[in-house]
Design an enzyme around this catalytic site. Structure first.
Site, PDB file in Angstrom:
ATOM      1  N   LYS A 142      75.837 -15.287  62.802  1.00 24.24           N
ATOM      2  CA  LYS A 142      75.690 -15.495  61.022  1.00 24.24           C
ATOM      3  C   LYS A 142      77.193 -15.738  60.900  1.00 24.24           C
ATOM      4  O   LYS A 142      77.930 -14.976  61.266  1.00 24.24           O
ATOM      5  CB  LYS A 142      74.768 -14.490  60.593  1.00 24.24           C
ATOM      6  CG  LYS A 142      73.454 -14.437  60.905  1.00 24.24           C
ATOM      7  CD  LYS A 142      72.777 -13.641  60.024  1.00 24.24           C
ATOM      8  CE  LYS A 142      71.172 -13.481  60.287  1.00 24.24           C
ATOM      9  NZ  LYS A 142      70.417 -14.617  59.823  1.00 24.24           N
ATOM     10  N   ARG A 160      60.766 -13.877  65.497  1.00 21.62           N
ATOM     11  CA  ARG A 160      59.416 -14.318  66.129  1.00 21.62           C
ATOM     12  C   ARG A 160      59.526 -13.760  67.553  1.00 21.62           C
ATOM     13  O   ARG A 160      58.376 -13.650  68.139  1.00 21.62           O
ATOM     14  CB  ARG A 160      59.333 -15.707  66.058  1.00 21.62           C
ATOM     15  CG  ARG A 160      60.519 -16.465  66.621  1.00 21.62           C
ATOM     16  CD  ARG A 160      60.939 -17.655  65.827  1.00 21.62           C
ATOM     17  NE  ARG A 160      61.721 -17.843  64.737  1.00 21.62           N
ATOM     18  CZ  ARG A 160      61.831 -18.842  63.923  1.00 21.62           C
ATOM     19  NH1 ARG A 160      61.574 -20.040  64.246  1.00 21.62           N
ATOM     20  NH2 ARG A 160      62.324 -18.736  63.006  1.00 21.62           N
TER      21      ARG A 160
HETATM   22  N1  BES Z   1      66.497 -12.322  59.674  1.00 20.07           N
HETATM   23  C1  BES Z   1      66.670 -13.692  59.349  1.00 20.07           C
HETATM   24  C2  BES Z   1      66.127 -14.239  58.094  1.00 20.07           C
HETATM   25  C3  BES Z   1      66.697 -13.919  56.837  1.00 20.07           C
HETATM   26  C4  BES Z   1      67.487 -14.631  56.188  1.00 20.07           C
HETATM   27  C5  BES Z   1      66.064 -12.923  56.036  1.00 20.07           C
HETATM   28  C6  BES Z   1      68.033 -14.396  55.181  1.00 20.07           C
HETATM   29  C7  BES Z   1      66.226 -12.649  54.941  1.00 20.07           C
HETATM   30  C8  BES Z   1      67.290 -13.043  54.351  1.00 20.07           C
HETATM   31  C9  BES Z   1      66.150 -14.150  60.695  1.00 20.07           C
HETATM   32  O1  BES Z   1      66.052 -13.416  61.881  1.00 20.07           O
HETATM   33  C10 BES Z   1      66.909 -15.590  60.864  1.00 20.07           C
HETATM   34  O2  BES Z   1      68.017 -15.665  61.044  1.00 20.07           O
HETATM   35  N2  BES Z   1      66.254 -16.699  60.689  1.00 20.07           N
HETATM   36  C11 BES Z   1      66.889 -18.005  60.632  1.00 20.07           C
HETATM   37  C12 BES Z   1      66.033 -18.643  61.727  1.00 20.07           C
HETATM   38  C13 BES Z   1      66.615 -20.013  62.106  1.00 20.07           C
HETATM   39  C14 BES Z   1      67.753 -19.678  63.261  1.00 20.07           C
HETATM   40  C15 BES Z   1      65.570 -20.966  62.852  1.00 20.07           C
HETATM   41  C16 BES Z   1      67.251 -18.804  59.580  1.00 20.07           C
HETATM   42  O3  BES Z   1      66.306 -18.325  58.580  1.00 20.07           O
HETATM   43  O4  BES Z   1      68.330 -19.145  59.312  1.00 20.07           O
HETATM   44 MN    MN Z   2      68.060 -13.815  62.643  1.00 17.23          MN
END
Ligand code: BES
Ligand code: MN
Ligand code: ZN
Length: 487
Positions: free
Chosen positions: A264, A338
């Protein structure tokens, strides 16, 4: 210090240093003001006239008579007062009581809002004090006791019930608020074992090695990249031995989500300590169901691990095989939630759970859609969904259903295996995550998927939640499970 809540039929002024009253707009006096001594009544009459208090929504009127402080909160017009407004008004009164450094507060309530009064008091008595070397005394709660003036026949059992609910909610909020170097999978195991240390409750701990043996290839892949040992926690409670029905709850517990190899960006990454909010909610719901002794069978699975880019980490392009044999192409290691949840869902169904709920801070897209207001809801069973929505009407927690049409499923098709774990174009981000989980739901299972990415945590104060972790959707899930008794 925990605030004690005590019922009292008649207010005893000498026991309190602050008296709180509610008032509808356009009415002359506060609710049940006849319960006050004539001296206090007179005082209130003269002072409210003097200040021309209008009792507009959340308008506060403060006055003092004979060392007793009086606080009146406005509710706005009677016809627009609802549960949420009453909870908020109660919360605001006690917030003000804290500002005034009151110790023993009495509340004169309307009987029909007993539950909401208790909710407001309990919300107001939660705080996360942080981890300062020296506590700022002024920030600590001063409230030690709240007397609830009501002749509601169920007041004692309602106090007990709501205390059990909010004790569980506080556990989850603490877990979400605490940082990832403290709340590790092992820490969650310790919290789970405290709850399991009771009759009728059991805890099974699956570590990475055992997970690999159980062919949980999706969970194990995420867990491999971290030095912090992972845990799949399985809690079981048998409150309805004669019934075959079993509710299963899965809660995503990524104790820190760095994104893994699909790292990230640095900005705001610290917030990913909250990525175990679903697991905390599942644990808290379990805790409350046990302490309320609900007559249901409940099994909870909490896949707990960090998502880290270690030398042994899983990589984009990898193909994983989950415990039901389905294969997943990793497009992004940041779509880890997921993956860990799919093996947990399979496990609970193998154990006989047929009514499933999963809770996860799953997608950033969910915050884009709903902000911090609604929890996204996806389902394959409209009656199970109706039960949830009925429960949510009691708690004020908000849910909104998203469509699950087959067309969305096409977005997660892979060229070389059963599915991809992420859609690079990011279209329908929340729904496609739900569609992936659906791949792990058997046809005869009823399933609710709750994406709490926006609602589990908020850096701004909202309603009666205060800053940071909210405890959503624990209260609704407890209410839902309450309704599942004797079914
Ligand atoms: N934990 C995150 C989602 C999230 C983001 C929760 C911000 C709370 C605040 C999740 O694991 C994630 O990173 N999701 C990605 C999915 C994508 C790579 C398809 C996202 O939402 O960007
Ligand atoms: Mn994630
Ligand atoms: Zn995540």
């Amino acid at each position: 210090m925990k605030t004690q809540i005590k019922p009292c039929k008649k207010i005893q002024v000498s026991n309190n240093d602050l008296l709180c009253l509610y008032q509808y707009q356009y009415e002359k006096y506060p609710i049940n003001y006849s319960q006050l001594t004539s001296k206090l009544q007179k005082h209130l009459q003269s002072s409210s006239d003097r200040f021309e208090y209008k009792a507009k929504k959340y308008q506060i009127h403060q006055t003092e008579s004979d060392n007793l402080r009086l606080l009146v909160i406005g509710l706005g017009p009677k016809k627009s007062v609802n549960n949420d407004l009453w909870i908020t008004a109660t919360y605001k009164m006690l917030e003000q009581a804290n500002t005034l450094r009151a110790k023993n507060v009495a509340l004169i309530i309307e009987n029909s809002f007993l539950r909401q009064s208790l909710e407001g008091i309990n919300f107001a008595s939660y705080r996360f004090d942080g981890l300062f070397q020296k506590q700022d005394r002024d920030k600590l709660s001063s409230l030690s006791r709240v007397d609830l003036c009501t002749d509601h026949p169920q007041v004692n059992s309602m106090i007990k019930e709501q205390s059990a609910v909010f004790e569980a909610v506080a556990l989850a909020r603490d877990l979400v608020n605490l940082p990832a170097n403290i709340v590790t999978p092992k820490y969650l195991e310790k919290e789970a074992s405290k709850i399991a240390n009771q009759p009728g409750v059991s805890l099974k701990v699956i570590d990475l090695k055992q997970a690999e043996k159980l062919k949980m290839g999706a969970f194990a892949a995420v867990a491999r990249g971290s030095r912090e040992p992972a845990r799949m926690l399985i809690l079981e409670y048998k409150g309805a031995a004669k019934s075959k029905e079993k509710i299963g709850i899965v809660g995503k517990a990524i104790t820190f989500d760095s994104g893994g190899i699909s790292l990230k960006p640095p900005k705001g990454m610290g917030e990913m300590k909250t990525d175990m909010g679903g697991g905390a909610a599942a644990l808290a719901t379990f805790k409350a169901v046990v302490s309320l002794g609900l007559k249901v069978n409940l099994m909870v699975a909490i896949p707990a691990t960090e998502n880290m880019p270690g030398g042994n980490a899983y990589k984009p392009g990898d193909i994983l095989t989950a415990s039901n044999g389905k294969t997943i192409e990793v497009v992004s290691t940041d779509a880890e939630g997921r993956l860990v949840m799919s093996d947990a869902l399979v496990y609970l169904q193998k154990q006989g759970a047929d009514k499933l709920i999963d809770i996860a801070t799953l997608t950033g897209a969910c915050i884009v859609t709903f902000g911090h207001i609604h929890t996204a809801l996806m389902t394959n069973a409209s009656d199970w969904k109706d039960s949830l929505l009925k429960a949510s009407a009691h708690t004020g927690e908000k849910f909104w259903e998203l469509p699950m049409d087959q067309e969305y499923g096409e977005l997660i098709e892979s060229d070389i295996c059963d599915m991809v774990n992420a859609v690079e174009s990011r279209e329908a981000g929340t729904i496609t995550a739900g569609k992936l989980l659906e791949q792990f739901i058997e046809e005869d299972s009823k399933w609710l998927h709750l994406d709490i990415a926006g609602t589990a945590f908020h850096t701004k104060k909202q309603k009666y939640y205060g800053k940071y972790a909210t405890g959503i959707p624990i209260r609704t899930l407890i209410e839902l499970i309450k309704g599942e008794q004797n079914k």
